[in-house]
Write a protein that holds these residues in place. Structure first.
Motif, PDB file in Angstrom:
ATOM      1  N   ILE A  38       1.085  -1.357  -0.043  1.00 60.41           N
ATOM      2  CA  ILE A  38       0.140  -0.254   0.192  1.00 60.41           C
ATOM      3  C   ILE A  38       0.941   1.330   0.536  1.00 60.41           C
ATOM      4  CG2 ILE A  38      -1.545   1.313   1.685  1.00 60.41           C
ATOM      5  CD1 ILE A  38      -3.061  -0.482   0.166  1.00 60.41           C
ATOM      6  N   GLU A  39       0.722   2.363  -0.435  1.00 59.98           N
ATOM      7  CA  GLU A  39       1.111   3.783  -0.524  1.00 59.98           C
ATOM      8  C   GLU A  39       0.246   4.834  -0.070  1.00 59.98           C
ATOM      9  OE1 GLU A  39       2.551   4.818  -4.734  1.00 59.98           O
ATOM     10  OE2 GLU A  39       3.932   2.527  -5.129  1.00 59.98           O
ATOM     11  N   TYR A  40       0.777   5.468   1.151  1.00 58.68           N
ATOM     12  CA  TYR A  40      -0.002   6.606   1.276  1.00 58.68           C
ATOM     13  C   TYR A  40       0.385   7.648   0.726  1.00 58.68           C
ATOM     14  CZ  TYR A  40      -1.109   3.243   4.519  1.00 58.68           C
ATOM     15  OH  TYR A  40      -1.759   1.660   5.239  1.00 58.68           O
ATOM     16  N   ASN A  41      -0.345   8.332   0.405  1.00 59.20           N
ATOM     17  CA  ASN A  41       0.023   9.962  -0.621  1.00 59.20           C
ATOM     18  C   ASN A  41      -1.083  11.274   0.078  1.00 59.20           C
ATOM     19  OD1 ASN A  41       2.685   9.440  -1.901  1.00 59.20           O
ATOM     20  ND2 ASN A  41       0.616   7.815  -2.927  1.00 59.20           N
ATOM     21  N   ILE A  42      -0.657  12.171  -0.085  1.00 55.31           N
ATOM     22  CA  ILE A  42      -1.160  13.099   0.246  1.00 55.31           C
ATOM     23  C   ILE A  42      -2.812  13.629  -0.425  1.00 55.31           C
ATOM     24  CG2 ILE A  42      -1.632  15.859   0.375  1.00 55.31           C
ATOM     25  CD1 ILE A  42       0.906  16.233   1.218  1.00 55.31           C
ATOM     26  N   THR A  89     -11.038  18.641  -5.340  1.00 53.61           N
ATOM     27  CA  THR A  89     -11.426  19.857  -4.729  1.00 53.61           C
ATOM     28  C   THR A  89     -13.244  19.813  -5.050  1.00 53.61           C
ATOM     29  OG1 THR A  89     -12.179  19.203  -7.179  1.00 53.61           O
ATOM     30  CG2 THR A  89      -9.835  21.154  -7.156  1.00 53.61           C
ATOM     31  N   SER A  90     -13.665  18.682  -4.562  1.00 56.15           N
ATOM     32  CA  SER A  90     -14.928  18.813  -4.436  1.00 56.15           C
ATOM     33  C   SER A  90     -15.075  17.607  -3.225  1.00 56.15           C
ATOM     34  CB  SER A  90     -15.564  17.063  -5.290  1.00 56.15           C
ATOM     35  OG  SER A  90     -15.047  16.626  -5.212  1.00 56.15           O
ATOM     36  N   ASN A  91     -14.622  16.919  -2.868  1.00 55.73           N
ATOM     37  CA  ASN A  91     -14.541  16.188  -1.541  1.00 55.73           C
ATOM     38  C   ASN A  91     -14.171  17.547  -0.544  1.00 55.73           C
ATOM     39  OD1 ASN A  91     -13.884  14.605   1.028  1.00 55.73           O
ATOM     40  ND2 ASN A  91     -14.691  12.485  -0.206  1.00 55.73           N
ATOM     41  N   THR A  92     -15.183  17.760   0.890  1.00 58.98           N
ATOM     42  CA  THR A  92     -14.889  18.587   1.827  1.00 58.98           C
ATOM     43  C   THR A  92     -14.830  17.670   3.032  1.00 58.98           C
ATOM     44  OG1 THR A  92     -16.920  19.142   1.531  1.00 58.98           O
ATOM     45  CG2 THR A  92     -15.500  20.893   0.460  1.00 58.98           C
ATOM     46  N   LEU A  93     -14.967  16.600   3.362  1.00 62.51           N
ATOM     47  CA  LEU A  93     -14.750  15.660   4.412  1.00 62.51           C
ATOM     48  C   LEU A  93     -13.493  16.188   5.199  1.00 62.51           C
ATOM     49  CD1 LEU A  93     -17.115  12.800   3.432  1.00 62.51           C
ATOM     50  CD2 LEU A  93     -17.665  14.386   5.055  1.00 62.51           C
ATOM     51  N   ILE A  94     -12.529  15.419   4.785  1.00 62.54           N
ATOM     52  CA  ILE A  94     -11.090  15.498   4.969  1.00 62.54           C
ATOM     53  C   ILE A  94     -10.429  16.764   5.002  1.00 62.54           C
ATOM     54  CG2 ILE A  94      -8.974  14.025   6.261  1.00 62.54           C
ATOM     55  CD1 ILE A  94     -11.574  12.578   6.152  1.00 62.54           C
ATOM     56  N   ASP A  95      -9.974  17.141   6.299  1.00 61.63           N
ATOM     57  CA  ASP A  95      -9.103  18.343   5.987  1.00 61.63           C
ATOM     58  C   ASP A  95      -7.822  17.656   5.196  1.00 61.63           C
ATOM     59  OD1 ASP A  95     -10.033  20.604   6.546  1.00 61.63           O
ATOM     60  OD2 ASP A  95     -10.049  21.167   8.286  1.00 61.63           O
ATOM     61  N   GLU A  96      -6.625  17.920   5.317  1.00 64.30           N
ATOM     62  CA  GLU A  96      -4.798  17.181   4.220  1.00 64.30           C
ATOM     63  C   GLU A  96      -4.915  15.513   4.719  1.00 64.30           C
ATOM     64  OE1 GLU A  96      -2.644  18.786   7.432  1.00 64.30           O
ATOM     65  OE2 GLU A  96      -2.415  21.109   6.875  1.00 64.30           O
ATOM     66  N   ALA A  97      -6.657  15.160   4.066  1.00 65.46           N
ATOM     67  CA  ALA A  97      -6.245  13.659   4.090  1.00 65.46           C
ATOM     68  C   ALA A  97      -5.097  12.529   3.458  1.00 65.46           C
ATOM     69  CB  ALA A  97      -7.330  13.272   2.997  1.00 65.46           C
ATOM     70  N   ILE A  98      -5.014  11.659   3.878  1.00 70.13           N
ATOM     71  CA  ILE A  98      -4.008  10.923   2.943  1.00 70.13           C
ATOM     72  C   ILE A  98      -4.859  10.459   2.245  1.00 70.13           C
ATOM     73  CG2 ILE A  98      -2.197   9.411   3.786  1.00 70.13           C
ATOM     74  CD1 ILE A  98      -1.003  11.869   4.071  1.00 70.13           C
ATOM     75  N   ALA A 127     -13.048  17.822   8.288  1.00 71.92           N
ATOM     76  CA  ALA A 127     -12.738  18.991   8.425  1.00 71.92           C
ATOM     77  C   ALA A 127     -13.252  19.924   9.441  1.00 71.92           C
ATOM     78  CB  ALA A 127     -13.680  19.968   6.749  1.00 71.92           C
ATOM     79  N   SER A 128     -13.112  21.370   9.698  1.00 76.70           N
ATOM     80  CA  SER A 128     -13.767  21.897  11.244  1.00 76.70           C
ATOM     81  C   SER A 128     -14.552  22.399  10.758  1.00 76.70           C
ATOM     82  CB  SER A 128     -12.836  22.715  11.506  1.00 76.70           C
ATOM     83  OG  SER A 128     -12.966  23.768  10.325  1.00 76.70           O
ATOM     84  N   GLU A 129     -15.090  22.709   9.617  1.00 82.49           N
ATOM     85  CA  GLU A 129     -16.587  23.554   8.732  1.00 82.49           C
ATOM     86  C   GLU A 129     -17.441  22.107   9.270  1.00 82.49           C
ATOM     87  OE1 GLU A 129     -17.260  26.503   8.228  1.00 82.49           O
ATOM     88  OE2 GLU A 129     -15.808  26.787   8.972  1.00 82.49           O
ATOM     89  N   VAL A 147     -12.578  15.162  14.917  1.00 78.80           N
ATOM     90  CA  VAL A 147     -13.156  14.122  15.419  1.00 78.80           C
ATOM     91  C   VAL A 147     -12.616  13.109  13.869  1.00 78.80           C
ATOM     92  CG1 VAL A 147     -14.677  12.433  14.114  1.00 78.80           C
ATOM     93  CG2 VAL A 147     -15.126  14.479  15.211  1.00 78.80           C
ATOM     94  N   TYR A 148     -11.415  11.604  13.786  1.00 74.65           N
ATOM     95  CA  TYR A 148     -10.825  11.309  13.081  1.00 74.65           C
ATOM     96  C   TYR A 148     -11.322  10.669  12.238  1.00 74.65           C
ATOM     97  CZ  TYR A 148      -7.677  14.213  14.797  1.00 74.65           C
ATOM     98  OH  TYR A 148      -6.248  15.342  15.916  1.00 74.65           O
ATOM     99  N   GLY A 149     -11.747  10.260  10.297  1.00 72.72           N
ATOM    100  CA  GLY A 149     -12.277   9.208   9.991  1.00 72.72           C
ATOM    101  C   GLY A 149     -11.733   9.074   8.731  1.00 72.72           C
ATOM    102  N   ALA A 150     -11.446   7.520   8.034  1.00 73.08           N
ATOM    103  CA  ALA A 150     -11.320   7.237   7.026  1.00 73.08           C
ATOM    104  C   ALA A 150     -12.485   6.404   6.717  1.00 73.08           C
ATOM    105  CB  ALA A 150     -10.558   5.947   7.823  1.00 73.08           C
ATOM    106  N   GLU A 151     -12.388   6.338   4.757  1.00 75.90           N
ATOM    107  CA  GLU A 151     -13.358   4.688   4.072  1.00 75.90           C
ATOM    108  C   GLU A 151     -12.118   4.417   3.250  1.00 75.90           C
ATOM    109  OE1 GLU A 151     -17.822   6.336   2.074  1.00 75.90           O
ATOM    110  OE2 GLU A 151     -16.532   7.594   2.763  1.00 75.90           O
ATOM    111  N   ILE A 152     -12.882   3.767   2.958  1.00 77.37           N
ATOM    112  CA  ILE A 152     -11.909   1.967   2.561  1.00 77.37           C
ATOM    113  C   ILE A 152     -12.705   1.577   1.946  1.00 77.37           C
ATOM    114  CG2 ILE A 152     -10.461   0.583   2.383  1.00 77.37           C
ATOM    115  CD1 ILE A 152      -9.385   1.183   5.534  1.00 77.37           C
TER     116      ILE A 152
END
Length: 802
Positions: A638-642, A646-655, A671-673, A684-689
């Protein structure tokens, strides 16, 4: 729905027994819940003749009658005041079961006089409410003939459980159409021709529809010069047979036609219609109206009314009013035949707690195309039965014309779905007999089918396939009599989702299940094309979710509001998206559906632990959980990248989580908003796979490599690189240039300082070199390290730190 077999035969020829018809109707989806045969009910009842009537010697209100059943004379004690010699009556022999009570008729002594049988009233025969006097039959009744044959013509009534999707079968013609399709017979529709002799109806009647959304069509016809009399005996008997009480000729005709076509009608005394005008409008809040049952109804602005020029005269589709009902002085009748939308009638009926035969049909949907024909049928019957004069023409207000649905039908779909071949001629014949207009499109094996408006349940190609097999016969689809069983290569591994759940339970998570229908703003956060829900229950359920995260945040908010602040949650669910690049979303190929895994962490990592500090969850906790989960499934590439979107505003600085160059998920801090929109103040920290990533690994073939026999060699290297160079680029160069000895590469330190230059960084990595063939020598090790250093210098501009 009660359906008379004799009545059905007006529209389709039936030679089969009633039991066979019942079985076949059930097989095509019209379940016959019970059968009522008059021949069976009245099997011991015959036509009798009263030969003599004399006073009972011991009772003033009783008489002793001699009754002949055509063969034998019986002595019967009778209490009816209207019994007289010479009458033809319904006679119940000893042993008969009285239909209304279920009691057996026995030979008994009444005040010292033997009575062997019963002279029956309408009430006892269960054909009416009159129990004060006996039923007197016409003089043409022949003593000894079975009562069922004379009165009912040995009729049979089927009680059919009509499903909500088949409003067309809330009528005799609707059921007859299915029987005609089933037995390949012609459907006979009643004659609706009328002899018109009065004024043009448009010169005396006007119709104004103020709310066409609730009433797309309204038809009015007028007949004058009639007398309000009882309807003829044949009509009364048919209505009684299916449980409808006869009232008078006008009301009975409207009920008869409703049971015939399934279209409710209403009859107004036209002389009581003020201004000779019908207005269809919504009620005002608090407006009251007295219905035919003499009850005052309080209405709301969502209830539809039928009004004249001054006042309401009916509640649309539900019940008429006392102020315009048919009475003994009525001479001119206005027949209403309209199409009211199911939603409107259903809402009004539920609000008022008022359910009628009309509302029951309107709620399920009547046929808007036959509205005028049904009015003509009622007028024709009234003219035949009363001799009235019919005004010329009709007033037909149809501002919102309802067009029939058109469906493309590929003939090969029948074989593909059913697994059997049905000749095209058979398929076309079935559809045509069901009222579907079948046209050639010019394309091979494709038809254009025009669906009759009487069938709102037919909307798609698969619906037509179902109609074909329904009539063709499910029993003609062969059963699979053989099945092959493999005794090798059994896969005893649990399913992907079960293995995922096992891991999460072991890691202390709680599983949640959220609604897949969400408000529009949830999908706005996810930034994917949404799939709209037709006719949503409310605006908070008007789209299908395109991400699990928003729904999980709703659960987080619910728990935080109740003091549950430390949460480890996961969800396995389906997400949906519409393909924005295909333009139209009318076809199934324009929708995407897939299984997804959502993870949420918030609160304290180790709450109230005596040894560990109460530290809050952070980004690295979530990263560790994701890496641990993926390592469970042997996903070590698995590779993790920044992750930039432009459309998904759920996560700040997502990996982003990439596998074989494809983005399969992401994780990071919500994201705070987004949190603010959910009224969540905690981090809150979240992931979707994508679960397909894990599924492919589980279902794929596992390959194992032997543990190296020779000792590994470890080396640490530090490179000075530009800040713009990513660790992934560095690792790729090291692995490529260090083949075949490089086993793994691990990043363990980063250092920045003015001494190494502005815009520079020092990245330290640990290397493991090993050979599967021998123990590595020092020259071989140094040669590999030199190749790595040279490759980093040439490709990344890096410098080895001394």
């Amino acid at each position: 729905m009660n359906i008379s077999l004799n009545w059905l035969q007006d529209y389709v020829k039936i030679n089969e027994s009633h039991n066979e018809i019942a079985d076949r109707l059930t097989m095509i989806g019209l379940e016959v819940e019970s059968i009522r045969s008059t021949k069976e009910i009245y099997k011991d009842f015959v036509i009798g003749e009263v030969r003599d009537v004399r006073q009972h010697p011991n009772a003033d209100r009783l008489t002793v009658c001699d009754v002949s059943d055509g063969k034998t004379k019986h002595t019967v004690v009778c209490g009816a005041p209207n019994v007289a010699a010479g009458q033809k009556i319904a006679f119940a022999r000893v042993g008969s079961i009285v239909p209304s009570s279920g009691m057996e008729v026995r030979a008994v002594e009444i005040r010292g006089q033997l009575s062997a049988g019963m002279i029956c009233s309408e009430y006892e025969l269960d054909i009416g409410d009159d129990h004060k006097g006996i039923l007197v039959l016409p003089d043409d009744a022949n003593p000894g003939d079975p009562f069922s044959r004379y009165y009912w013509d040995d009729d049979v009534v089927f009680e059919i459980g009509i499903t909500p999707n088949r409003p067309d079968c809330l009528s005799h013609i609707g059921v007859a159409r299915d029987i005609a399709a089933l037995y390949k017979r012609r459907l006979r529709i009643p004659d609706i021709s009328i002899k018109e002799s009065g004024k043009p109806v448009k010169s005396i009647l006007s119709i104004e529809i103020k709310d066409a959304d609730h009433c797309p069509r309204y038809v009015g016809r007028i007949i004058e010069g009639i007398k309000i009399l009882p309807s003829p005996e044949w009509m009364q008997r048919r209505l009684k047979m299916i449980g409808v009480r006869p009232i008078n000729v006008v009301v009975d005709v409207t009920n008869y036609v409703m049971m015939e076509y399934g279209q409710p009608l209403h009859a107004f005394d036209f002389n009581l219609i003020d201004g000779n005008k019908i207005i269809v409008r919504l009620a005002k809040d608090g407006e009251t109206f007295v219905t035919l049952d003499d009850k005052e109804r309080k209405l709301t602005k969502e209830n539809l009314l039928i009004c004249d020029a001054k006042r309401p005269v009916a509640i649309a589709g539900v019940m008429g009013g006392l102020n315009s009902e048919i009475n003994n002085d009525t001479t001119t009748v206005l027949i209403e035949s309209a199409y009211f939308t199911p939603f409107s009638v259903r809402h009004t009926s539920r609000h008022l707690g008022l359910v009628s035969e009309s509302s029951y049909r309107f709620e399920r949907g009547v046929d808007p195309s036959h509205t005028a024909d049904v009015a003509d049928r009622a007028i024709r019957l009234l003219q035949q039965l009363t001799g009235g004069n019919v005004y010329r023409g009709r007033v037909d207000s149809y501002p919102n014309k309802i067009k029939p649905v058109r469906v493309s039908f590929r003939r090969e779909q029948v074989e593909r779905v059913l697994g059997i071949t049905i000749p095209a001629s058979t398929v076309k014949g079935i559809l045509t007999r069901l009222g579907v207009e079948v046209k050639d499109t010019g394309k091979r094996n494709e038809w254009r089918c025009v669906i009759p408006t009487s069938r709102p349940d037919l909307e798609r190609e698969i619906d037509l396939v179902e109609e074909v097999v329904r009539i063709y016969g499910y029993d003609k689809i062969p059963a699979q009599e053989r099945a092959s069983i493999r005794f090798i290569e059994d896969d005893v591994r649990p399913g992907t989702q079960d293995r995922i759940r096992e891991w999460f339970v072991g890691a202390g998570y709680n599983e949640i299940v959220c609604n897949s229908m969400v408000p529009e703003k949830y999908n706005t956060f996810a930034g994917k094309p949404a799939v709209k829900v037709n006719n949503p229950q409310n605006q908070d359920m008007n789209e299908l979710r395109s991400s699990l995260i928003p729904g999980m945040l709703h659960v987080v908010k619910h728990n935080l509001n109740r003091g549950n602040e430390n949460l480890r949650l996961y969800e396995i669910g389906t997400i949906f998206s519409g393909d924005a690049f295909h333009g139209s979303t009318n076809y199934i190929n324009d929708y995407h559906e897939g299984e997804s895994l959502g993870i949420i962490l918030t609160g304290l990592r180790n709450p109230h632990d005596w040894l560990l500090k109460d530290a809050k969850y952070d980004f690295f906790d979530l990263k560790g959980e994701v890496e641990s989960l993926l390592s469970k499934f042997s996903l070590d590439k698995i590779e993790y990248n920044i992750y930039h979107s432009t459309s998904n505003t759920l996560i700040d600085e997502a990996i982003g989580i990439e596998y074989q160059g494809v983005l399969r998920g992401y994780f990071g801090k919500i994201a705070s908003e987004v949190l603010k929109s959910f009224d969540i103040e905690s981090d809150v920290y979240g992931a979707e796979i994508d679960i397909a990533l894990l599924q492919n690994i589980i279902s794929g073939e596992k390959k194992y490599t032997e543990v190296p026999k020779y000792p590994p060699v470890h080396r640490d290297l530090a490179f000075i690189l530009d800040e713009t160079v990513s660790y992934r680029d560095l690792e790729n160069i090291i692995r490529k240039s260090g083949k075949p000895l490089i086993q793994w590469v691990s990043f363990f330190d980063i250092y920045r300082d003015e001494k190494i230059g502005n815009g520079k960084k020092s990245v330290a990595v640990a290397l493991e070199l090993v050979s599967n063939e021998k123990t590595l020598t020092q020259p071989e090790i140094e040669n590999t390290v030199t190749q790595i250093v040279r490759a980093v210098e040439q490709n990344l501009g890096g410098v080895l730190r001394s």
